[in-house]
Design a protein around this motif. Structure first.
Motif, PDB file in Angstrom:
ATOM      1  N   LYS A 184       0.830  -1.279   0.145  1.00 33.20           N
ATOM      2  CA  LYS A 184      -0.206  -0.082  -0.268  1.00 33.20           C
ATOM      3  C   LYS A 184       0.739   1.401   0.582  1.00 33.20           C
ATOM      4  O   LYS A 184       1.742   1.196   0.258  1.00 33.20           O
ATOM      5  N   ARG A 185       0.460   2.124  -0.396  1.00 28.33           N
ATOM      6  CA  ARG A 185       1.068   3.358  -0.509  1.00 28.33           C
ATOM      7  C   ARG A 185       0.488   4.683  -0.440  1.00 28.33           C
ATOM      8  O   ARG A 185      -0.682   4.471  -1.331  1.00 28.33           O
ATOM      9  N   TYR A 201       1.980  11.390   1.168  1.00 31.66           N
ATOM     10  CA  TYR A 201       2.457  11.980   2.862  1.00 31.66           C
ATOM     11  C   TYR A 201       2.751  13.692   2.824  1.00 31.66           C
ATOM     12  O   TYR A 201       1.534  14.151   3.322  1.00 31.66           O
ATOM     13  N   LEU A 211       3.650   7.723   1.794  1.00 31.48           N
ATOM     14  CA  LEU A 211       3.944   6.290   3.474  1.00 31.48           C
ATOM     15  C   LEU A 211       4.339   5.054   2.659  1.00 31.48           C
ATOM     16  O   LEU A 211       2.434   5.027   1.595  1.00 31.48           O
ATOM     17  N   ALA A 212       4.702   4.277   2.354  1.00 32.33           N
ATOM     18  CA  ALA A 212       4.616   3.304   2.020  1.00 32.33           C
ATOM     19  C   ALA A 212       4.657   2.011   2.940  1.00 32.33           C
ATOM     20  O   ALA A 212       4.999   1.945   3.688  1.00 32.33           O
ATOM     21  N   LYS A 213       3.186   1.065   3.038  1.00 33.58           N
ATOM     22  CA  LYS A 213       4.118  -0.589   3.737  1.00 33.58           C
ATOM     23  C   LYS A 213       4.343  -1.885   3.223  1.00 33.58           C
ATOM     24  O   LYS A 213       3.884  -1.337   2.099  1.00 33.58           O
ATOM     25  N   THR A 240       5.187   0.212   7.910  1.00 37.74           N
ATOM     26  CA  THR A 240       4.809   1.887   7.140  1.00 37.74           C
ATOM     27  C   THR A 240       6.843   2.856   7.417  1.00 37.74           C
ATOM     28  O   THR A 240       6.663   2.797   8.137  1.00 37.74           O
ATOM     29  N   THR A 265       8.977   1.672  -5.014  1.00 39.77           N
ATOM     30  CA  THR A 265       7.627   1.095  -4.306  1.00 39.77           C
ATOM     31  C   THR A 265       6.156   1.171  -4.759  1.00 39.77           C
ATOM     32  O   THR A 265       5.668   1.684  -3.981  1.00 39.77           O
ATOM     33  N   LEU A 324       6.540   5.103  13.015  1.00 36.10           N
ATOM     34  CA  LEU A 324       6.768   5.150  11.349  1.00 36.10           C
ATOM     35  C   LEU A 324       8.536   5.161  10.833  1.00 36.10           C
ATOM     36  O   LEU A 324       9.922   5.176  11.643  1.00 36.10           O
ATOM     37  N   ASP A 344      -3.466  -7.610   6.541  1.00 37.01           N
ATOM     38  CA  ASP A 344      -2.937  -5.845   7.350  1.00 37.01           C
ATOM     39  C   ASP A 344      -3.699  -6.024   7.938  1.00 37.01           C
ATOM     40  O   ASP A 344      -3.721  -6.425   9.477  1.00 37.01           O
ATOM     41  N   GLU A 398       0.967  -3.199  13.633  1.00 34.97           N
ATOM     42  CA  GLU A 398       2.385  -2.896  13.084  1.00 34.97           C
ATOM     43  C   GLU A 398       3.637  -3.833  13.329  1.00 34.97           C
ATOM     44  O   GLU A 398       3.792  -3.873  15.019  1.00 34.97           O
TER      45      GLU A 398
END
Length: 250
Positions: free
Chosen positions: A14-15, A18, A24-26, A36, A53, A70, A103, A108
């Protein structure tokens, strides 16, 4: 708070934007869970970090992390992409739903263990062209345990019988044999073959998966059954699932 540079291997699931040119990339990893990362400058033209990413990219990511909150992406190594997932809307939708489902089952940095293997194997199979709906149903059934809802699929939840004709009871949390159908009015009223499919996909180690050949009617019946199980036991409201419904895939 102590931060360290760390290499993690995983898949970008996911992205989102931000700040200004940042993302933000998971990243979905086995030992370090779902992390994240802040990706500085990712939205700028020709950004290497941005290219590394993209959704469904996978490889080694070097992050600055404290083990909570983060992390910061510093660089990457040997990043590739599941091209068919990225380019095909249908495959993309199924893979996105699978990762979204995993997820939401974990916090996290919580180790994913066997569920990393389940997710990775599933998206590889979808990328290779295996029926994405059946792969997704397998993930859904096997992921119930991570949500604290492990169905009894090996034997009748009432008498323990392992052979015969079975149906599924959400209320009782598993299969019931025909000796007890009269006791459970809220069973799903699946055909024996459909219950057998639920049992197989819930119990079969995914690495032993062979060719999948199931009729559309049976597939729809198991799809509806799994949807009911999730609605009544997990009660998620995922945008990725809604998108699948809108595509008339689920």
């Amino acid at each position: 708070m102590v931060r360290e540079l760390k290499e993690v291997q995983g898949i970008i699931i996911k992205r989102q934007k931000y700040k200004e040119a940042d993302l933000l990339a998971k990243v979905f990893t086995k030992n370090d869970g779902i992390i994240t990362m802040i990706v500085r400058g990712a939205l700028r033209p020709k950004s290497r970090l941005g290219a590394a990413t993209m959704i469904f990219s996978y490889g080694t990511y070097v992050i600055n992390t404290s083990g909570h909150g983060l992390s910061m992406l510093r660089t990457y190594k040997e990043v590739k992409q599941f091209d068919n997932l990225y380019q095909d809307m249908t495959k993309n939708a199924y893979a996105s739903f699978i990762f979204d489902l995993i997820d939401h089952a974990f916090i996290e940095y919580q180790s994913l263990g066997k569920y990393f293997d389940l997710g990775e194997f599933a998206v590889r199979k979808i990328n290779e062209g295996v029926d994405p709906e059946m792969i997704t149903q397998i993930v859904q059934m096997q992921l119930l345990e991570a949500y604290g809802v492990k169905p009894e699929l090996e034997k009748c939840v009432i008498c323990g019988k392992t052979k015969g004709i079975f149906d599924y009871s959400i209320k009782l949390g598993g299969i019931i044999c025909s000796d007890h159908f009269y006791q459970e009015n809220n069973r799903l009223h699946l055909k024996p073959k459909e219950t057998a499919i639920l049992r197989t996909i819930g119990l079969l180690p995914i690495e032993r998966l062979g060719n999948i050949s199931i009729s559309e009617d049976s597939k729809k019946a198991t799809r509806d059954a799994i949807d009911r199980i999730y609605r009544q036991t997990v009660d998620l409201n995922l945008k990725t699932k809604k998108f699948l419904d809108e595509l008339k895939l689920f």
